[in-house]
Every structure is written in C-alpha cells, then in structure tokens.
Write a protein that holds these residues in place. Sequence first.
Motif, short mmCIF file in Angstrom:
data_model
loop_
_atom_site.label_atom_id
_atom_site.label_comp_id
_atom_site.label_asym_id
_atom_site.label_seq_id
_atom_site.Cartn_x
_atom_site.Cartn_y
_atom_site.Cartn_z
N PRO A 1 0.84 -1.21 0.00
CA PRO A 1 0.00 0.00 0.00
C PRO A 1 0.87 1.25 0.00
CG PRO A 1 -0.05 -1.08 2.15
CD PRO A 1 0.73 -1.97 1.23
N THR A 2 0.27 2.37 -0.33
CA THR A 2 0.97 3.64 -0.38
C THR A 2 1.72 3.90 0.93
OG1 THR A 2 -0.72 4.52 -1.84
CG2 THR A 2 0.66 6.14 -0.69
N GLY A 3 2.97 4.28 0.78
CA GLY A 3 3.81 4.57 1.94
C GLY A 3 4.71 3.42 2.34
N PHE A 4 4.41 2.20 1.85
CA PHE A 4 5.21 1.03 2.21
C PHE A 4 5.96 0.44 1.01
CE2 PHE A 4 2.07 1.44 5.49
CZ PHE A 4 2.72 1.04 6.65
N GLU A 5 5.87 1.10 -0.14
CA GLU A 5 6.47 0.56 -1.37
C GLU A 5 7.96 0.29 -1.21
OE1 GLU A 5 3.30 3.62 -2.59
OE2 GLU A 5 5.00 3.63 -1.22
#
Length: 150
Positions: free
Chosen positions: A76-80
């Motif tokens: 998810p966004t922020g954990f890429e």
Amino acid sequence: MFKWFGLVSYVPYTKVEGFADHLREGRIMGSCCQGCGAVTFPPRSDCSACLDEHFEFIEYSGRGTLHTYTRIEAAPTGFERLTPYVVGMVDLEEGGRAVAWIGETVQEEDIEIGMDLQLVPRMSEEEERIRVYYSLEIPGTRWVKTAGSA
C-alpha cells in the motif's frame, strides 16, 4: 499517547491510554473484563462479550503460534520501499491474535503454519515522532529499544 504510533489522536481521553505507556516500557498488555473475565488483545475498554466497561490490564508473554502469513509484493501507499516483506498472524498463548511483520530472526524459507513465534514490541525515536510496531521473532527474542530511544 497515539503519537507514539505515528498518528495524532484528537480525542482528549481514552480508557486504554495506559496501553501505550506499557508498550513504551516493552510490556505487551491485553485486557481482562472485570464483569465476565473475558481476555482480549489488543486491550479493549469495553468488553465485546458482556459490554462491561471495567477492565484491568494483564501482561502477555508474547508467545504465540503462527496462524497464517503472507508475502507482500505490491505494498500500500507509503510502504512501497519496504517490499517485499512478510506479515504474519499469531494466536497468542493468553488469548487473542496479533498481526505483525515477520522479523529478522525468522528466515522466510523456514516459515510454517503452526510454528512457535514471539511477539516483540519495537520502538524507534529516530524520526520526529516515536514509532511503535510489533515483529514476530523466534521464541526467546527480547525487546530492545533502537538507537535514540529514551
């Protein structure tokens, strides 16, 4: 209190605020309902079994058994930047379940459903706000504050 989790709470009061204080000291806490004795993790301020609002914190050992796990390839966004990573769910010895990152002491090729793991609180103050999370490690792994922690 919730700023320790990287979020700011705009609620001036919560009945489970002591939970974060215990985590900051490296203790994993659940709650025990004073009305019916139901035990929950994470702690709940109101019992899901009988709806009583009176509880006490109880310390958990962190020992558990792996219920399921997954490898995250598309985060998810922020954990890429963290991919790939593995997240597991454990059934805790004292009751309840926890979801956490599979930690550095567990090799991905060794992961098996039913294996014994240790839930370990992690805290870092290297960023502007304190960050608290859990990892699942081999049994016996102890909690250690990261550099910069109080």
